[in-house]
Structures are given as C-alpha cells and as structure tokens.
Scaffold this motif. Structure first.
Motif, short mmCIF file in Angstrom:
data_model
loop_
_atom_site.label_atom_id
_atom_site.label_comp_id
_atom_site.label_asym_id
_atom_site.label_seq_id
_atom_site.Cartn_x
_atom_site.Cartn_y
_atom_site.Cartn_z
N CYS A 87 -12.93 -14.55 4.62
CA CYS A 87 -12.62 -13.15 4.43
C CYS A 87 -11.06 -13.06 4.15
CB CYS A 87 -12.89 -12.40 5.95
SG CYS A 87 -14.15 -11.26 6.04
N THR A 91 -11.07 -7.26 3.93
CA THR A 91 -12.56 -7.30 3.51
C THR A 91 -13.55 -7.70 4.71
OG1 THR A 91 -12.86 -9.64 3.20
CG2 THR A 91 -12.18 -8.27 1.27
N ILE A 118 -19.76 -7.34 -4.11
CA ILE A 118 -18.79 -6.84 -3.58
C ILE A 118 -18.83 -5.37 -3.83
CG2 ILE A 118 -16.32 -6.75 -3.54
CD1 ILE A 118 -16.23 -9.77 -4.98
N HIS A 204 -14.65 -4.21 0.26
CA HIS A 204 -13.53 -4.69 0.28
C HIS A 204 -12.68 -3.07 0.01
CE1 HIS A 204 -10.14 -5.93 -2.76
NE2 HIS A 204 -9.84 -5.97 -1.84
#
Length: 299
Positions: A87, A91, A118, A204
């Motif tokens: 990570c 995120t 994502i 994200h």
C-alpha cells in the motif's frame, strides 16, 4: 468474515501523516484483519508518534532516512505470511480483496503478483491505467486467472513473499519511481507469472504532498537504468531513443538524464540481459508504452 492469516500489508510513507492515518483507519477495519507494517521513511511531521498513538496494533518501523521503495523490503522482512499486499500512504484495499488475492495465489503456485483495479477517489472512477492493465498485450501462461502483465504497480498489488525474496526485493539503487519494472523482469526470468485481477480493488486518493519534478526526474533515470540493465542492445537503444524524443525538454529532464549517465558504470558492470521468455514480455509492451496516456513523463 473471519481473519485471514495468509496475507499481511506493508505501507511505506514519508511526510504524509494525515493521509497515512486515514489509510490506516481503513486497513485495520478490513474483515481480513491483516497484520499491518508501516515503514516511516524518515518523516519529520510526527508520523511515527501519531501511528504509535492511534494504531498500537500496527507494527511501526521508523527509519531515520528516506529509503524509498527499499522500505518495503524492511517491512517484508518482518513477515512470515505467504503473501504481502503493498500500500502507499494514500491508497487502501477494498474489503474482501485481500482474501480473494490469497485464494487466487493459493490456487496458482507459479503466480507471483496479482495487480488490482484502481479506483480514483473521491468519485470512485477507474484510473486510466486500468484500461492498459485490462488490455495488456503480454502473453503469459494459459492457466492465468487474468491478463498477463509485464510489470506491476506496487501500491496496488499482492505478491507471493517467497517470489519477492527470491529476486531480492526492490533495488536499493533505483530508490523510488518505476522500481517495479526491474523486479518484474527478474520475476519473469525466474519463471514466475504476473497478472491483472479485476476482482481486486484498491482505492487511491492522490496526496498533494509530493514533489512531481523529482518523481519525473527519478522516473526517467530509473527507466533508462532498468532498460540498460536488462534489455538486449537493440530494444534498449530503441526505448532510449523514444524516451529522448518524447520527454519535455527542460531542466527536470536534464536532471534525470544526467543522473542516468552518472550511473552508467555500475549499470554496465551489473548488466544481465533477460532470457528470451522474459524479454518477450517487455517487447510486447513497446507499442503500448509509445501510445500510453496514463504513463507519461510530465510534471
């Protein structure tokens, strides 16, 4: 869901206390209840103290210096889980994704890396890179559960710890910025597979606390170093020429190119060309790299 002891999470951070604390809130609330290791890369904004106070269940490694991606190596060294999810400090993983990744990796013992879809926050829209992952031109094994990849995104991937350790983790020389490409080549050379797995999701929310010019300069440097460390002469020259033609002509680019030239002696000394099976993956990506709108050297 019950806790899943097969997978742990490693987070690297630098000078992003508030973003990190938000990400940790989400990670410690995951139904998989993963062991979380935070590597603080020399922050001076009170990050380490805040993590210790707010999240005593999180294992903290407070490095006195910024180790870049090598901080992940320190985190992995603390683990004995079969799998490790990386990570970034901006995120976090979707609930259930870590369990799904562990199930898939259990079922495919020669699969080293699974990379997630994502979603950019706020809003939850797909990152532009997702289309390139989904439409990857790389050819892999027939048994892969998703499109084969030539490289991966560390902040959105789960790795088999044994494979990570086999290739030595992330390179100390590259520090940070496209550092995954060198590891991906070495994994392929060792017979491991990488793939995109849309059943996994990472969120994200890009931090504004970053130096885009340094990131671009380091990215240019690392692309050239990785290219000349592993690619045959003609493909390496072709990629170098393309990069020189397409990067902005400014001081940031000049800084990246100068750093790459300074590293030329050690690059030539440590150059080890990939076997054909691994080189074929990079060759398959050349057209996608030329036309990509998600991967550009701009700042």
């Amino acid at each position: 869901m019950s806790a899943d002891p097969r997978v742990a999470v490693v987070v690297i951070t630098h000078q992003r206390r508030d973003e990190l604390l938000l990400a940790l809130e989400r990670l410690v609330a995951l139904p998989e209840q993963p062991h979380v290791v935070v590597v603080d890369n020399g922050s001076t904004d009170g990050t380490a103290a805040a993590v210790g106070e707010r999240f005593p269940q999180v294992e903290l490694i407070a490095s006195p210096e910024n180790l870049g991606a090598v901080g992940r190596n320190l985190g992995v060294a603390r683990l004995d889980t079969d799998y490790v999810a990386f990570c970034d400090d901006d995120t976090w993983w979707e609930p259930g994704s870590l369990r799904t990744a562990a199930d898939v990796l259990d079922a495919h013992p020669r699969l080293a890396v699974v990379t997630a879809r994502i979603l950019v926050e706020p809003g939850g829209r797909e990152d532009p890179i997702v289309a390139e992952l989904r439409d990857s031109p790389v050819r892999g094994a027939d048994w892969l559960p998703g499109p084969a990849l030539g490289s991966f995104l560390a902040g959105a991937s789960v790795l088999r710890r044994a494979a990570f350790e086999e290739v030595g983790g992330f390179s100390e020389r590259l520090w940070l910025g496209g550092e995954e490409e060198l590891m991906a080549g070495d994994l392929a050379a060792a017979g491991w597979e990488l793939c995109y797995l849309p059943a996994l999701t990472v969120h994200h929310q890009a931090s504004r606390a970053r130096d885009p010019h340094k990131r671009r300069a380091d990215g240019i440097r690392n692309t050239l170093w990785t290219t000349w460390l592993r690619r045959p002469f003609r493909p390496a020259l072709r990629r170098t020429v393309h990069l020189l033609r397409t990067v902005p002509r400014d001081r940031v680019t000049a800084r990246g190119l100068l750093a790459a030239l300074r590293g030329l002696p050690w690059v030539l000394r440590e150059r080890r060309v990939l076997p054909d099976v691994a080189e074929a993956r990079f060759a398959a990506l050349e057209e996608a790299q030329r036309t990509s709108t998600a991967r550009r050297y701009v700042s």
